[in-house]
Design an enzyme around this catalytic site. Structure first.
Site, PDB file in Angstrom:
ATOM      1  CD  GLU A  49      -2.896   0.735   2.479  1.00 59.18           C
ATOM      2  OE1 GLU A  49      -3.854  -0.042   2.478  1.00 59.18           O
ATOM      3  OE2 GLU A  49      -2.566   1.395   3.470  1.00 59.18           O
ATOM      4  CG  ASP A  60      -2.513   9.689   6.865  1.00 58.08           C
ATOM      5  OD1 ASP A  60      -2.406   8.501   7.193  1.00 58.08           O
ATOM      6  OD2 ASP A  60      -2.757  10.078   5.710  1.00 58.08           O
ATOM      7  CE1 TYR A 175      -7.552   0.132   6.729  1.00 56.04           C
ATOM      8  CE2 TYR A 175      -6.246   0.315   4.730  1.00 56.04           C
ATOM      9  CZ  TYR A 175      -6.349   0.402   6.097  1.00 56.04           C
ATOM     10  OH  TYR A 175      -5.245   0.750   6.839  1.00 56.04           O
TER      11      TYR A 175
END
Lengths: 269, 410
Positions: A49, A60, A175
């Site tokens: 990834e 993030d 995911y």
């Protein structure tokens, strides 16, 4: 050739969860990043990834923010990210490479042109963090045209009513973000993962990977029992952060760390 | 060439945005999955509150008793004489409690947060005005309050940091990137992603993901509604032109909305021209930006050829931001609102002029509207009327201005 599906099939045949390893492309510089990705792919990584560095990565945590800053400061551009993929593709013809990115990078110069360039470089799939299925029509169409798989996220806050929409949009894998929050190393694995994966699987035949906050072999093993794949990111990025003064040590150290984490992906019993 | 809206049919201002939060090709919902449900719940709660007479009555009560509405529409006689053209009126949002229009939205969203059962409120702030307004309503309603603010902004707006802390807010400095408003929003969104179940995010401008641009605009519509009524009472007619500064664009949408369907009223938004319209030196999104997606919505954004967000600069922290509210982008396409910019040096000049001639010290943000408004007034006839939205007061800016003028304080 569907490298993503093949990788999950190989892992399943070996009674393992796929080990999905994240690094930010170009962190801390192009050559070190290439060596680092190579080390991962040679040491048990089933799917790479690859984070595409963005100036404003709002999903993030600090570890990945700083990685993106280092990569951008080191001169990474879209063209250089594609070049990195081309180099990896030449060396690893079977390894799936999935972009982990933010929508403005995909959108700003035309979605179709971007997806086409990604495909031509050798990218297999795209996860766009700030692109929910509601806004993803253009990306889905381009990905279908160029044979790039889409990856979408399910969060602990996602109600069952949204799952069909997400499952419809995804073509590569789903995911599952195992906790509410941003990326980053955590001490404990979140609870309820088995139930969440089962909830998702009621709506899709696609593989379900689990990530966010996983950093140790024990974490990987705990999650591998429930999921088709396990994602480790920040713990690998931290290896880069810890060796910035001696960059030649990064790839050898990542090789050891990745092999250890990947060994945790074997399903017990 | 970015997509532009179909300009063949007139817009119905009440039809915007659509159910997905789109203003034509702009707006939308571009956030991580973790926030999707929270935004849907917020949208539903707002829709219900909007129709609830009890909610609206309580909001009106607090706007009057806590914030100090209605604000005056003030005839600026000496500025008018100075310019020698149109009659200049100032909409005095600077007179509101906490010093700017921001309190309108902070009060509305705080009532909404309480209605949704949230215990904790977070917000971003640039100049500190939205942070101060949020801290004040959190103190009033008893919410735990965390404000994110870029480290550079904390330095240039130290007074506002102290005000927020006095009112019980925790102010968290953000050290990432260029340490201004954009980074504060990133950090607030990270907090929200992490604490989404018990936390409400009071976004402070007509920006971000749906329903924020619509909701923030609606909470500020009172500015334009009052202006229309006050001018009718005083002059018996509509203004010829209204000028407002545009960072995200909440004070501008607030005063413009009531006049969007009055074709005789010219509407002008003024962006921050910074040092000059050169990459990295300004925050005029319509001068150097292109279509993109940032922090939840699709709009005009200052970015480089690769899609990385550009650095911005403005003397005013509140306008120092790379994206403009999506509704502005649509009305610009439709040529209903026009946009101009004012540069730092002009702002410094008009800041002093307004202080000296009117005894009113304007916020540096609002001074951008003054700069352009004064130019326009000079070009207009004495029988014409120009309204400038004085969105905030300049008390917070005096230290910074003193420094720029080379004056040492105490």
């Amino acid at each position: 050739m569907d490298r993503i599906a093949n990788a999950f099939a190989r892992a399943r045949a070996a009674n393992r969860a796929a080990f999905v390893a994240y690094l930010c492309a170009g962190d801390p510089d192009f050559d070190t990043s290439l060596a680092a990705c190579r080390a991962l792919l040679q040491n048990g990584t089933d799917i790479l990834e690859l984070g595409v560095p963005f100036s404003d990565p709002l999903a993030d945590g600090l570890t990945n923010q700083l990685a993106a800053q280092r990569a951008l400061a080191g001169g990474m551009t879209s063209a250089r990210v594609f070049e990195l993929v081309r180099r990896l593709r030449a060396e690893f013809p079977e390894a799936p490479i999935v972009f982990y990115t933010y929508y403005n990078l995909v959108f700003s110069n035309g979605v179709a042109a971007y997806v086409r360039a990604a495909h031509e470089a050798g990218v297999d799939g795209m996860l766009t963090l700030d692109l929910p299925p509601e806004e993803a029509g253009e990306v889905e169409a381009a990905c279908t045209t160029y044979g790039v798989k889409t990856v979408f996220i399910v969060a602990p806050t996602t109600p069952d009513a949204r799952l069909p929409k997400i499952a419809d949009a995804a073509t590569g894998f789903i995911y599952y973000v195992s906790r509410e929050g941003v990326t980053g190393v955590r001490a404990e694995v979140a609870g309820g993962i088995g139930e969440a994966v089962a909830r998702i699987k009621a709506h899709t035949a696609l593989p379900v990977v689990v990530g966010f906050g996983l950093s140790t072999r024990a974490h990987v093993a705990a999650v591998a029992a429930h999921a088709d794949g396990v994602v480790v990111g920040s713990a690998l990025v931290n290896v880069i952060r810890d060796h910035l003064a001696y960059r030649v040590a990064i790839a050898p150290r990542l090789a050891v760390v990745a092999a250890d984490l990947a060994a945790g992906a074997v399903k017990m019993g | 060439m970015p997509a532009t809206a179909d300009t063949s049919a007139p817009l119905d201002r009440f039809s915007l945005p659509d159910a997905g939060g789109h203003f034509g090709p702009y707006g939308g919902v571009f956030v991580p999955e973790t926030l999707m449900t929270a935004l849907e719940e917020l949208g539903a709660a707002y829709k219900a509150a909007k129709k609830d007479p009890g909610f609206q009555a309580e909001l009106r009560h607090h706007l009057k008793e806590f914030a100090g509405r209605p604000t005056e529409l003030y005839f600026a006689e000496r500025l008018t004489q100075h310019c020698g053209g149109a009659k200049i009126y100032l909409k005095r949002e600077d007179l509101l409690h906490t010093g700017a229009h921001k309190i309108n939205n902070a009060l509305g969203q705080a009532l909404l947060a309480r209605r949704m059962g949230k215990q904790r409120v977070i917000a971003e702030t640039g100049a500190g005005q939205h942070g101060v307004a949020t801290a004040a309503v959190c103190a009033k309603f008893g919410f735990e309050c965390v404000i994110y603010m870029g480290a550079v902004d904390m330095e240039r707006q130290a007074l506002n940091v102290f005000r927020m802390r006095l009112m019980g807010a925790e102010v968290r400095g953000v050290e990432a990137g260029q340490k201004t408003l954009k980074e504060a929003i990133n950090e607030a969104m990270r907090d929200w992603v992490t604490n989404v179940r018990g936390t409400h995010y009071i976004l402070g401008s007509a920006l971000g993901a749906h329903p924020y641009p619509m909701m923030v605009r609606d909470f500020h519509r009172v500015i334009g509604a009052e202006t229309k009524e006050q001018l009718r009472a005083r002059e018996g007619r509509l203004p010829d032109e209204i000028v407002a500064c545009v960072g995200g664009g909440s004070n501008a949408m607030g005063i413009f909305f009531e006049f969007l369907e009055e074709p005789g009223v010219r509407l002008v938004g003024v962006e921050a021209g910074g040092r000059s319209i050169t990459r990295g030196d300004h925050a005029a999104r319509f001068e150097g930006g292109k279509l993109g997606v940032l922090q939840g919505c699709k709009t005009y954004i200052l970015q480089n050829d690769d899609g990385q967000i550009e650095l911005t600069h403005s003397v005013s922290a509140g306008l120092d931001y790379a994206a403009i509210g999506p509704e502005h982008a649509l009305y610009r396409d439709r040529q209903r609102i026009t946009y101009a910019y004012a540069c730092d040096d002009e702002v410094l000049e008009s800041f002093q002029l307004c202080s000296r001639l009117e005894g009113i010290i304007p916020a540096l943000e609002s001074t951008h509207a003054l700069v352009h408004g004064l130019k326009r007034a000079k070009a207009m006839r004495p029988d014409q009327i120009l309204v400038i939205n004085l969105s905030g007061r300049g008390d917070k800016d005096v230290n910074q201005v003193a420094k720029m003028l080379g004056v040492t304080l105490g």
